[in-house]
Design an enzyme around this catalytic site. Structure first.
Site, PDB file in Angstrom:
ATOM      1  N   LYS A  85       0.818  -1.216   0.000  1.00 42.28           N
ATOM      2  CA  LYS A  85       0.000   0.000   0.000  1.00 42.28           C
ATOM      3  C   LYS A  85       0.853   1.269   0.000  1.00 42.28           C
ATOM      4  O   LYS A  85       0.605   2.201  -0.776  1.00 42.28           O
ATOM      5  CB  LYS A  85      -0.923   0.016   1.228  1.00 42.28           C
ATOM      6  N   THR A  86       1.815   1.322   0.904  1.00 44.90           N
ATOM      7  CA  THR A  86       2.617   2.544   1.041  1.00 44.90           C
ATOM      8  C   THR A  86       3.374   2.846  -0.241  1.00 44.90           C
ATOM      9  O   THR A  86       3.402   3.985  -0.704  1.00 44.90           O
ATOM     10  CB  THR A  86       3.595   2.401   2.224  1.00 44.90           C
ATOM     11  N   GLU A 102      -3.523   6.064   1.476  1.00 46.58           N
ATOM     12  CA  GLU A 102      -3.316   4.676   1.843  1.00 46.58           C
ATOM     13  C   GLU A 102      -4.505   4.226   2.688  1.00 46.58           C
ATOM     14  O   GLU A 102      -4.873   4.896   3.656  1.00 46.58           O
ATOM     15  CB  GLU A 102      -2.013   4.551   2.630  1.00 46.58           C
TER      16      GLU A 102
END
Length: 474
Positions: free
Chosen positions: A121-122, A165
């Site tokens: 995600k990051t 995110e």
């Protein structure tokens, strides 16, 4: 007061303001004109950055830190009920707002892209934020790590796009209403909150239901859990005729956005993908097939929002990394030290394999710190099997984070599994001794990874110091 600033967020107080998710929201609110205050357990560079934006940051937690005129107290799921500032807010009737609700409010009136998945995600959020900014689109973003270039995890931009995110760990991603959503992969993790894959799938389906009518969901065509999720989503959509466009991406033949090639080039990769019949070749400035796929997910999401795909593909080369995601920390005596946030077996395996491909014949050594007792209990054996892919590893004690110890659960679960797989894995409880041990193993040409989601990242500098202090002829 800046336009769009929620009334409750005019004078917010953040408990745990230095956290990756909390600090990003606090920074955006400060930029929008809010009088931000908060507290954190210890001093940090993040606390200093917030003060530079005009925020009041207290170190330590005490009821007296909560200002008399605070309009809301913002908390994450990690804040315990007995926190004195939270108790003071409840006694005084100050509204308590979850971090996800505060972030959702910041996205109101904009065009959000929410990036979800068990892993990646990051990185994917960061790739999108950097590329959109390089194109002059001036996006806002909130990310779980600091970008290499801007050196921050959040930004209040003047454009219409907000990249966020979306965290599934506590189901907080159910609060968002994105125009475009990404699901990178779907696996069982966060065992304190999810008891089964069935619960995970239901949670991700709820997230998909939050996509705005006429919006787009971008989802992996390669990951088994993601394919199962897509099948469930399509079956349900056929029943209720939801207005949701599903775009798949990956190397699978049935992928809507097809990855044709990932060519490793040291610590970078060249990627070729086909989107809407047009072929795009671009550079990803981090190694590993999984990061290349993250970039293609970002490309598909941006295109779904109407961003020209060719321009976005070229702009993705502007991404140079994010804090803790295979981040180079330095080199000493011919040994490179790289920091990895990987803490789930899938992530560990992907990062170790990526670094193996960039090692150019050198050995891969890992200083690993397990994260959470619940995760170690459920996935410790798989972590050990991942470490068996290294040439040698040193394993620290479990980093508890928000959890209390679980009787019988220690890092021995991991080292035992690694040893059973024939690996060179050594337990070491003392942090300084562990750094010295891994440095003592390293020879010129080797790569050392500090790996885990806890404070193992701080040991990269120690490893480099130990290496530099060695005789030059070793």
């Amino acid at each position: 007061m800046a336009p769009g600033l929620p009334t409750a967020m005019e004078r917010p107080h953040f408990i745990g303001i230095g956290g990756a998710g909390m600090s990003g929201i606090a920074k955006i609110l400060a930029r929008r004109g809010a009088e931000v205050a908060g507290s954190d357990a210890r001093e940090s560079a993040t606390a200093g950055a917030l003060r530079a934006l005009g925020a009041t940051v207290h170190i330590g937690h005490a009821a007296g830190h909560l200002a008399a005129d605070a309009t809301a107290v913002v908390v994450s799921s990690a804040i315990r009920d007995d926190n004195p500032e939270l108790a003071a807010a409840r006694e005084r009737g100050v509204p308590v707002v979850h971090r996800s609700d505060a972030l959702a409010a910041l996205m109101d009136g904009l065009r959000p892209i929410a990036v979800a998945g068990t892993h990646g995600k990051t990185t994917t959020t960061s790739m999108l934020a950097v590329a959109l900014d390089a194109m002059g689109l001036d996006p806002s973003y909130a990310i779980g790590g600091d970008l290499d270039g801007p050196g921050t995890n959040a930004r209040h931009g003047g454009g219409e796009i907000f990249v966020a995110e979306a965290d599934e760990s506590d189901r907080s991603f159910h609060k968002y209403a994105p125009e475009v959503a990404i699901v990178l992969n779907v696996e069982l993790d966060h065992h304190a909150n999810y008891a089964s894959m069935e619960e995970i799938h239901e949670s991700f389906l709820t997230f998909a239901d939050r996509v705005r009518p006429g919006g787009t969901l971008v989802v992996s065509a390669d990951h088994d859990g993601a394919r199962e999720f897509t099948a469930r989503l399509r079956a349900r959509a056929a029943e209720d005729a939801r207005d949701l466009r599903i775009v798949t991406y990956g190397e699978a033949e049935d992928a809507g956005v097809r990855v044709l090639k990932v060519l490793p080039q040291g610590l970078t990769s060249e990627v070729t993908a086909v989107l809407d019949g047009a072929q795009h070749t671009f550079t990803v400035s981090v190694p590993g097939r999984h990061y290349a796929h993250n970039a293609v997910a970002a490309l598909a999401a941006g295109a779904a929002l109407g961003v020209p795909a060719g321009d976005l593909a070229a702009a993705l080369a502007s991404y140079t990394g994010v804090n803790r995601r295979l981040q180079p920390k330095g080199e000493a005596r011919g040994v490179r030290v790289i920091d990895s946030y990987a803490h789930h077996p899938t992530e560990m395996t992907a990062d170790i394999e990526a670094i193996r491909g960039a090692a150019a014949g050198g050995r891969v050594l890992v200083l690993f710190q397990p994260h959470l007792f619940s995760r170690t209990r459920e996935l410790g054996a798989e972590m050990g099997q991942a470490l068996a892919l290294t040439d040698a590893s040193v394993v620290l004690d479990v980093y508890p984070a928000r959890e209390d110890p679980i009787p019988g659960v220690t890092s021995a679960v991991i080292t035992d599994a690694a040893l059973a797989a024939g690996a060179d894995a050594r337990p070491e409880s003392d942090r300084q001794a562990a750094a010295a041990l891994i440095a003592g193993m390293a020879e010129p040409g080797d790569l050392v990874l500090t790996m885990g989601a806890g404070d193992v990242t701080e040991l990269g500098a120690t490893v480099l110091e130990r290496l530099a202090a060695r005789p030059a002829n070793r």
